[in-house]
Design a protein around this motif. Structure first.
Motif, PDB file in Angstrom:
ATOM      1  N   GLY A 167       0.796  -1.218   0.000  1.00  0.00           N
ATOM      2  CA  GLY A 167       0.000   0.000   0.000  1.00  0.00           C
ATOM      3  C   GLY A 167       0.823   1.260   0.000  1.00  0.00           C
ATOM      4  O   GLY A 167       1.502   1.559   0.988  1.00  0.00           O
ATOM      5  N   ALA A 168       0.814   1.986  -1.129  1.00  0.00           N
ATOM      6  CA  ALA A 168       1.550   3.257  -1.249  1.00  0.00           C
ATOM      7  C   ALA A 168       3.033   3.083  -0.944  1.00  0.00           C
ATOM      8  O   ALA A 168       3.648   3.902  -0.261  1.00  0.00           O
ATOM      9  N   ILE A 169       3.614   2.000  -1.460  1.00  0.00           N
ATOM     10  CA  ILE A 169       5.025   1.700  -1.190  1.00  0.00           C
ATOM     11  C   ILE A 169       5.901   2.412  -2.227  1.00  0.00           C
ATOM     12  O   ILE A 169       6.081   1.947  -3.345  1.00  0.00           O
ATOM     13  N   SER A 170       6.432   3.543  -1.829  1.00  0.00           N
ATOM     14  CA  SER A 170       7.299   4.355  -2.681  1.00  0.00           C
ATOM     15  C   SER A 170       8.754   3.945  -2.487  1.00  0.00           C
ATOM     16  O   SER A 170       9.073   3.115  -1.625  1.00  0.00           O
ATOM     17  N   VAL A 171       9.637   4.548  -3.265  1.00  0.00           N
ATOM     18  CA  VAL A 171      11.071   4.288  -3.120  1.00  0.00           C
ATOM     19  C   VAL A 171      11.531   4.646  -1.713  1.00  0.00           C
ATOM     20  O   VAL A 171      12.284   3.897  -1.073  1.00  0.00           O
ATOM     21  N   ASP A 172      11.063   5.768  -1.203  1.00  0.00           N
ATOM     22  CA  ASP A 172      11.451   6.184   0.143  1.00  0.00           C
ATOM     23  C   ASP A 172      10.969   5.183   1.188  1.00  0.00           C
ATOM     24  O   ASP A 172      11.690   4.886   2.160  1.00  0.00           O
ATOM     25  N   LYS A 173       9.759   4.663   1.016  1.00  0.00           N
ATOM     26  CA  LYS A 173       9.221   3.692   1.972  1.00  0.00           C
ATOM     27  C   LYS A 173       9.980   2.369   1.910  1.00  0.00           C
ATOM     28  O   LYS A 173      10.181   1.706   2.933  1.00  0.00           O
ATOM     29  N   ILE A 174      10.401   1.974   0.741  1.00  0.00           N
ATOM     30  CA  ILE A 174      11.193   0.745   0.610  1.00  0.00           C
ATOM     31  C   ILE A 174      12.487   0.885   1.410  1.00  0.00           C
ATOM     32  O   ILE A 174      12.891  -0.020   2.138  1.00  0.00           O
ATOM     33  N   THR A 175      13.116   2.028   1.277  1.00  0.00           N
ATOM     34  CA  THR A 175      14.360   2.273   2.016  1.00  0.00           C
ATOM     35  C   THR A 175      14.107   2.293   3.521  1.00  0.00           C
ATOM     36  O   THR A 175      14.809   1.629   4.293  1.00  0.00           O
ATOM     37  N   GLU A 176      13.100   3.026   3.936  1.00  0.00           N
ATOM     38  CA  GLU A 176      12.793   3.165   5.370  1.00  0.00           C
ATOM     39  C   GLU A 176      12.398   1.829   5.992  1.00  0.00           C
ATOM     40  O   GLU A 176      12.928   1.427   7.032  1.00  0.00           O
ATOM     41  N   LEU A 177      11.474   1.124   5.362  1.00  0.00           N
ATOM     42  CA  LEU A 177      10.944  -0.107   5.946  1.00  0.00           C
ATOM     43  C   LEU A 177      11.921  -1.267   5.809  1.00  0.00           C
ATOM     44  O   LEU A 177      11.934  -2.180   6.640  1.00  0.00           O
ATOM     45  N   GLY A 178      12.746  -1.230   4.773  1.00  0.00           N
ATOM     46  CA  GLY A 178      13.776  -2.254   4.640  1.00  0.00           C
ATOM     47  C   GLY A 178      14.760  -2.209   5.791  1.00  0.00           C
ATOM     48  O   GLY A 178      15.207  -3.243   6.293  1.00  0.00           O
ATOM     49  N   LYS A 179      15.093  -1.005   6.249  1.00  0.00           N
ATOM     50  CA  LYS A 179      16.006  -0.854   7.380  1.00  0.00           C
ATOM     51  C   LYS A 179      15.380  -1.357   8.677  1.00  0.00           C
ATOM     52  O   LYS A 179      16.081  -1.821   9.574  1.00  0.00           O
ATOM     53  N   ILE A 180      14.056  -1.269   8.779  1.00  0.00           N
ATOM     54  CA  ILE A 180      13.352  -1.742   9.975  1.00  0.00           C
ATOM     55  C   ILE A 180      13.374  -3.262  10.062  1.00  0.00           C
ATOM     56  O   ILE A 180      13.450  -3.836  11.150  1.00  0.00           O
ATOM     57  N   GLY A 181      13.314  -3.921   8.885  1.00  0.00           N
ATOM     58  CA  GLY A 181      13.306  -5.380   8.884  1.00  0.00           C
ATOM     59  C   GLY A 181      12.255  -6.010   7.998  1.00  0.00           C
ATOM     60  O   GLY A 181      12.049  -7.231   8.036  1.00  0.00           O
ATOM     61  N   VAL A 182      11.582  -5.198   7.170  1.00  0.00           N
ATOM     62  CA  VAL A 182      10.600  -5.730   6.224  1.00  0.00           C
ATOM     63  C   VAL A 182      11.317  -6.527   5.138  1.00  0.00           C
ATOM     64  O   VAL A 182      12.365  -6.128   4.642  1.00  0.00           O
ATOM     65  N   ASN A 183      10.728  -7.664   4.760  1.00  0.00           N
ATOM     66  CA  ASN A 183      11.376  -8.577   3.810  1.00  0.00           C
ATOM     67  C   ASN A 183      10.910  -8.419   2.370  1.00  0.00           C
ATOM     68  O   ASN A 183      11.627  -8.779   1.434  1.00  0.00           O
ATOM     69  N   GLY A 184       9.685  -7.918   2.170  1.00  0.00           N
ATOM     70  CA  GLY A 184       9.152  -7.835   0.816  1.00  0.00           C
ATOM     71  C   GLY A 184       8.202  -6.663   0.655  1.00  0.00           C
ATOM     72  O   GLY A 184       7.600  -6.185   1.624  1.00  0.00           O
ATOM     73  N   PHE A 185       8.064  -6.210  -0.594  1.00  0.00           N
ATOM     74  CA  PHE A 185       7.264  -5.020  -0.883  1.00  0.00           C
ATOM     75  C   PHE A 185       6.356  -5.280  -2.082  1.00  0.00           C
ATOM     76  O   PHE A 185       6.824  -5.718  -3.133  1.00  0.00           O
ATOM     77  N   VAL A 186       5.069  -5.002  -1.909  1.00  0.00           N
ATOM     78  CA  VAL A 186       4.131  -5.062  -3.023  1.00  0.00           C
ATOM     79  C   VAL A 186       4.164  -3.705  -3.709  1.00  0.00           C
ATOM     80  O   VAL A 186       3.884  -2.675  -3.083  1.00  0.00           O
ATOM     81  N   LEU A 187       4.512  -3.698  -4.985  1.00  0.00           N
ATOM     82  CA  LEU A 187       4.693  -2.442  -5.709  1.00  0.00           C
ATOM     83  C   LEU A 187       3.495  -2.147  -6.601  1.00  0.00           C
ATOM     84  O   LEU A 187       3.050  -3.008  -7.364  1.00  0.00           O
ATOM     85  N   GLY A 188       2.986  -0.913  -6.479  1.00  0.00           N
ATOM     86  CA  GLY A 188       1.879  -0.475  -7.312  1.00  0.00           C
ATOM     87  C   GLY A 188       2.232   0.794  -8.032  1.00  0.00           C
ATOM     88  O   GLY A 188       3.346   0.958  -8.545  1.00  0.00           O
ATOM     89  N   THR A 189       1.301   1.744  -8.029  1.00  0.00           N
ATOM     90  CA  THR A 189       1.523   2.987  -8.770  1.00  0.00           C
ATOM     91  C   THR A 189       2.537   3.909  -8.102  1.00  0.00           C
ATOM     92  O   THR A 189       3.060   4.813  -8.745  1.00  0.00           O
TER      93      THR A 189
END
Length: 210
Positions: A167-189
């Protein structure tokens, strides 16, 4: 895949495949559990026939346990996500998914509390954290969900599930959440579809983030 251009589905799937995506995320909506309809059986069959990559089925439908055989056996889903709120027999449904040799996961809405799902951590392979209200693309990221993600990460060492965000996973969110420990990202618009660059360029840049 609900954000893809279905007027040129073959080209879309082949381009995404060539760009190196890891999995095709299939949002299945029934117009009841969420106020929208999306990706039905024929859509699933078409995409399954076009790629050997894994497909996951995010079942945003009432009583998903009634449809596990269909998605696991007949349609070839590799991972099946169900919403605990939509299933009165959620443990049986998750067990049924595993009986087909598939990975099982729960999808949790922004308002779903960790306490209400914690017992399911014993069973699941994945947890799909919704960072928008499920049902429609193009919504803004709900910032308060980040704190819940941080708390869920703390359970990973004990239960060994993977955390995916949607949900609303932008480039910035991928970077931020990846550092937290998220393993995967569903990419949309927000990060992949309807951009000026090709999928290949976008995916190359995303995979170089970490």
């Amino acid at each position: 895949m609900m954000c893809a251009d279905f007027t040129k589905l073959t080209q879309e799937v082949e381009s995404l495949d060539a760009a190196g995506i890891d999995i095709f995320h299939m949002d299945v909506m029934d117009g009841s559990f969420v106020p929208n309809f999306a990706l039905g059986v024929e859509d699933f069959k078409a995409i399954r026939a076009l790629t050997d990559k894994p497909l996951d089925a995010h079942l945003m439908i009432q009583n998903p346990g009634n449809y596990i055989d269909l998605f696991a056996k007949d349609l070839g889903a590799d991972i099946i996500y169900v919403h605990p709120e939509a299933d009165p027999h959620i443990v049986s449904t998750l067990t049924k998914i595993k009986s087909h040799g598939k990975k099982c996961g729960i999808a949790i809405n922004p308002e779903t509390s960790i306490e209400s799902i914690k017992e399911l951590f014993n069973i699941i392979d994945n947890i799909l954290v919704m960072t928008v209200n499920p049902g429609f693309s193009g919504q803004p990221y709900l910032d308060f969900v980040t704190n819940k993600i941080k708390k869920i990460v703390n359970y990973q060492e004990t239960y060994h599930f993977k955390i995916v965000v949607d949900g609303a996973i932008s480039v910035d969110k991928i970077t931020e959440l990846g550092k937290i420990g998220v393993n995967g990202f569903v990419l949309g618009t927000s990060a992949l579809f309807n951009k000026d660059e090709s999928y290949q360029v976008i995916m190359k840049n995303l995979k170089n983030l970490n």
